[in-house]
Write a protein that holds these residues in place. Structure first.
Motif, PDB file in Angstrom:
ATOM      1  N   PHE A 205       0.848  -1.190   0.000  1.00  0.00           N
ATOM      2  CA  PHE A 205       0.000   0.000   0.000  1.00  0.00           C
ATOM      3  C   PHE A 205       0.886   1.244   0.000  1.00  0.00           C
ATOM      4  O   PHE A 205       1.800   1.363   0.824  1.00  0.00           O
ATOM      5  CB  PHE A 205      -0.919   0.008   1.220  1.00  0.00           C
ATOM      6  CG  PHE A 205      -1.881  -1.144   1.259  1.00  0.00           C
ATOM      7  CD1 PHE A 205      -3.119  -1.058   0.635  1.00  0.00           C
ATOM      8  CD2 PHE A 205      -1.558  -2.332   1.916  1.00  0.00           C
ATOM      9  CE1 PHE A 205      -4.011  -2.115   0.665  1.00  0.00           C
ATOM     10  CE2 PHE A 205      -2.433  -3.397   1.949  1.00  0.00           C
ATOM     11  CZ  PHE A 205      -3.673  -3.294   1.318  1.00  0.00           C
ATOM     12  N   VAL A 206       0.604   2.174  -0.922  1.00  0.00           N
ATOM     13  CA  VAL A 206       1.354   3.422  -0.987  1.00  0.00           C
ATOM     14  C   VAL A 206       0.368   4.579  -1.112  1.00  0.00           C
ATOM     15  O   VAL A 206      -0.743   4.417  -1.614  1.00  0.00           O
ATOM     16  CB  VAL A 206       2.349   3.445  -2.172  1.00  0.00           C
ATOM     17  CG1 VAL A 206       3.308   2.271  -2.105  1.00  0.00           C
ATOM     18  CG2 VAL A 206       1.606   3.460  -3.510  1.00  0.00           C
ATOM     19  N   ASP A 207       0.778   5.753  -0.642  1.00  0.00           N
ATOM     20  CA  ASP A 207      -0.044   6.946  -0.804  1.00  0.00           C
ATOM     21  C   ASP A 207       0.472   7.751  -1.995  1.00  0.00           C
ATOM     22  O   ASP A 207       1.416   7.355  -2.681  1.00  0.00           O
ATOM     23  CB  ASP A 207      -0.064   7.768   0.485  1.00  0.00           C
ATOM     24  CG  ASP A 207       1.330   8.216   0.922  1.00  0.00           C
ATOM     25  OD1 ASP A 207       2.316   7.917   0.203  1.00  0.00           O
ATOM     26  OD2 ASP A 207       1.438   8.862   1.977  1.00  0.00           O
ATOM     27  N   ASP A 208      -0.153   8.904  -2.226  1.00  0.00           N
ATOM     28  CA  ASP A 208       0.188   9.706  -3.408  1.00  0.00           C
ATOM     29  C   ASP A 208       1.637  10.181  -3.380  1.00  0.00           C
ATOM     30  O   ASP A 208       2.308  10.205  -4.415  1.00  0.00           O
ATOM     31  CB  ASP A 208      -0.750  10.910  -3.520  1.00  0.00           C
ATOM     32  CG  ASP A 208      -2.154  10.514  -3.975  1.00  0.00           C
ATOM     33  OD1 ASP A 208      -2.292   9.413  -4.536  1.00  0.00           O
ATOM     34  OD2 ASP A 208      -3.096  11.299  -3.765  1.00  0.00           O
ATOM     35  N   ARG A 209       2.113  10.573  -2.204  1.00  0.00           N
ATOM     36  CA  ARG A 209       3.489  11.078  -2.135  1.00  0.00           C
ATOM     37  C   ARG A 209       4.487   9.986  -2.481  1.00  0.00           C
ATOM     38  O   ARG A 209       5.438  10.203  -3.233  1.00  0.00           O
ATOM     39  CB  ARG A 209       3.775  11.627  -0.732  1.00  0.00           C
ATOM     40  CG  ARG A 209       5.180  12.164  -0.579  1.00  0.00           C
ATOM     41  CD  ARG A 209       5.373  12.892   0.728  1.00  0.00           C
ATOM     42  NE  ARG A 209       6.715  13.455   0.841  1.00  0.00           N
ATOM     43  CZ  ARG A 209       7.131  14.196   1.845  1.00  0.00           C
ATOM     44  NH1 ARG A 209       6.298  14.493   2.838  1.00  0.00           N
ATOM     45  NH2 ARG A 209       8.353  14.655   1.880  1.00  0.00           N
ATOM     46  N   THR A 210       4.270   8.797  -1.949  1.00  0.00           N
ATOM     47  CA  THR A 210       5.161   7.680  -2.255  1.00  0.00           C
ATOM     48  C   THR A 210       5.049   7.313  -3.726  1.00  0.00           C
ATOM     49  O   THR A 210       6.063   7.066  -4.401  1.00  0.00           O
ATOM     50  CB  THR A 210       4.809   6.466  -1.383  1.00  0.00           C
ATOM     51  OG1 THR A 210       4.843   6.847  -0.013  1.00  0.00           O
ATOM     52  CG2 THR A 210       5.779   5.328  -1.626  1.00  0.00           C
ATOM     53  N   HIS A 211       3.828   7.296  -4.236  1.00  0.00           N
ATOM     54  CA  HIS A 211       3.610   6.958  -5.642  1.00  0.00           C
ATOM     55  C   HIS A 211       4.328   7.947  -6.554  1.00  0.00           C
ATOM     56  O   HIS A 211       4.930   7.561  -7.573  1.00  0.00           O
ATOM     57  CB  HIS A 211       2.104   6.950  -5.935  1.00  0.00           C
ATOM     58  CG  HIS A 211       1.763   6.424  -7.303  1.00  0.00           C
ATOM     59  ND1 HIS A 211       1.883   7.174  -8.450  1.00  0.00           N
ATOM     60  CD2 HIS A 211       1.304   5.204  -7.685  1.00  0.00           C
ATOM     61  CE1 HIS A 211       1.516   6.456  -9.492  1.00  0.00           C
ATOM     62  NE2 HIS A 211       1.150   5.262  -9.057  1.00  0.00           N
ATOM     63  N   SER A 212       4.287   9.213  -6.202  1.00  0.00           N
ATOM     64  CA  SER A 212       4.932  10.236  -7.014  1.00  0.00           C
ATOM     65  C   SER A 212       6.441  10.024  -7.070  1.00  0.00           C
ATOM     66  O   SER A 212       7.068  10.171  -8.135  1.00  0.00           O
ATOM     67  CB  SER A 212       4.611  11.623  -6.452  1.00  0.00           C
ATOM     68  OG  SER A 212       5.283  12.630  -7.171  1.00  0.00           O
TER      69      SER A 212
END
Length: 469
Positions: A205-212
């Motif tokens: 699971f990743v959030d937007d900041r990690t995904h970016s």
């Protein structure tokens, strides 16, 4: 008068040969000692038995770009001995047994009242329950109609395609999370030939900041940030993107514990789970871990004991001292609540639990009513106070009834089944997982004068071995 030339023997003319002989004479006694010494005192050789690694895949699961630095900053470990080593069975035997247990659904559950979960909408994800409300569910009745509060009173932003994939996971789920770009995706090692194909599913699971950040390195494909995203695989891991603005908590750490402690709800058809903190990299097949540390011990849950702290109060003091959570007054209020509701320091009366403080970097669970109830009760405490799960662990474990069977294995075993890495350094304190909380700023450290009149006074005196009268 002539000079007399003295020649060294040919044996001594080769420096390389001399060094080699010296090395052989030095290491041979050590090798003989290791070979013939008692294997029960060692962890590592038992984890490398040929029978456990004969089916391991040797291929690289994912090639990271050089600038990502996936393998930088591993924390060194100095422990090489342990009193209770893990012993793994042959991979093929483990695979057949776990597949059989997953087919026989009743075999994975333990005698425990069945759980039903409360539904509906509330102000917070876990319902913002009072202490009395949370405690009322510690001893469930035999009435199967009783519904347990277990989060999800608000949405958890998972795309429909990912949700369907999670529901289709029916064996062993291995899960992790990286929020706020706090860690790096690391591939598991030592996987058996059938683990990824048929026996286990891996979800990150990743959030937007990690995904970016992952997209900036070319590891993930960037998108417009709206709508459902096609599933993305990074080596063994299926990456699940959690939309930042739809997450239930401002604190990334609290959003992370949704995945960490409510896996039985996110993966309703999985029979076993292995949680792996983002800072950890598995080096042993998760099927072997489930079989050795959980099934072989007849336990509902397996988790390492903390390497230093024995009592919950010691962990609370360390949390304040080392700024693991910014709201020190909140930590004190939490422990005051627990002391006033029966929390006691660890003693031999708590056996077979060997400690009150776990190292929850890796948690292995048998999905059944016992461990599911514990996870729900623990999560409710985390929302009520803070995401430091080690503080509430013993309180929930000791108060709930019937008792949970937990295999708290040696920390040396943990160090030999996984590698720990340093977190990514952050220049801001925007709710980072380790020290960030919703209440930052100036904090006040506790002093000895705070003990008098505290509900934890008797706890502390007992922990210190002093009379409380």
């Amino acid at each position: 008068m002539g000079w007399v030339r003295v020649r060294r023997p040919p044996l001594l003319q080769s420096k390389l040969l001399c060094v080699s002989l010296l090395y052989l004479l030095t290491t041979l006694p050590l090798a003989l000692y290791v070979s013939f010494s008692d294997p029960s005192s060692r962890c590592l050789p038992l984890l490398l038995l040929p029978s456990t690694r004969s089916s391991s895949a040797a291929t690289t699961l994912f090639h990271y770009p050089r600038d990502y630095g996936e393998h930088k900053h591993a924390l060194p470990t100095s422990r090489r001995l342990c009193s209770d080593p893990a012993v793994f069975s042959d991979y093929k035997t483990v695979l057949e047994e776990i597949n059989g247990l997953c087919r026989n659904l009743s075999a994975t559950a333990r005698a425990f009242p069945p759980l039903r979960y409360q539904n509906g909408r509330r102000d917070t994800f876990a319902g913002n329950l009072s202490t009395e409300e949370r405690r009322s569910f510690f001893t469930p009745t035999a009435d199967s109609a009783v519904e347990i509060p277990c989060g999800f009173f608000k949405d958890f932003p998972i795309a429909q395609a990912d949700r369907l994939a999670m529901e289709s996971c029916r064996g062993v789920v291995v899960a992790s999370a990286i929020l706020n770009d706090h860690d790096k995706i690391r591939q598991p090692k030592g996987l058996g030939s059938q683990t990824l194909k048929t026996a286990a599913c891996f979800f990150m699971f990743v959030d937007d900041r990690t995904h970016s950040v992952l997209a900036s390195h070319g590891i993930l494909k960037d998108d417009d940030g709206h709508g459902a995203t096609a599933s993305t695989a990074v080596g063994a891991w299926r990456v699940v993107r959690l939309r930042q603005q739809q997450l239930p908590y401002e604190s990334p750490a609290m959003n992370g514990v949704v995945a960490k402690h409510l896996l039985h709800r996110l993966f309703p058809n999985a029979r076993f789970s292995v949680w792996v903190d983002g800072k950890m990299q598995l080096t042993v097949d998760p099927l072997l871990l489930v079989h050795s540390l959980l099934i072989g011990e007849g336990a509902d849950m397996a988790v390492a004991r903390h390497p230093f702290n024995l009592h919950a109060m010691e962990e609370a003091i360390a949390t304040a001292r080392w700024h693991k959570w910014g709201d020190v007054d909140g930590v004190r209020a939490q422990m005051e609540t627990y002391c006033s509701n029966g929390l006691q320091p660890w003693s031999s009366s708590k056996l077979p639990y060997p400690s009150d403080v776990p190292d929850t970097a890796i948690i292995i669970r048998r999905h059944g009513s016992a461990s599911d109830l514990f996870s729900c009760l623990l999560f409710n405490e985390l929302e009520a106070f803070n995401p430091r799960d080690q503080l509430a662990f013993a309180y929930v474990r000791d108060q709930m009834s019937p008792k949970l069977s937990i295999n708290m294995f040696e920390v040396e075993v943990l160090e030999h089944i996984a590698v720990e890495y340093r977190h990514n350094l952050k220049r801001d304190n925007a709710g980072s997982g380790r020290g960030g909380g919703t209440k930052q700023g100036v904090t006040r450290m506790a002093s000895s004068r705070d003990i008098a009149g505290s509900s934890c006074e008797k706890y502390l005196m007992k922990m210190w071995g002093e009379p409380s009268e």
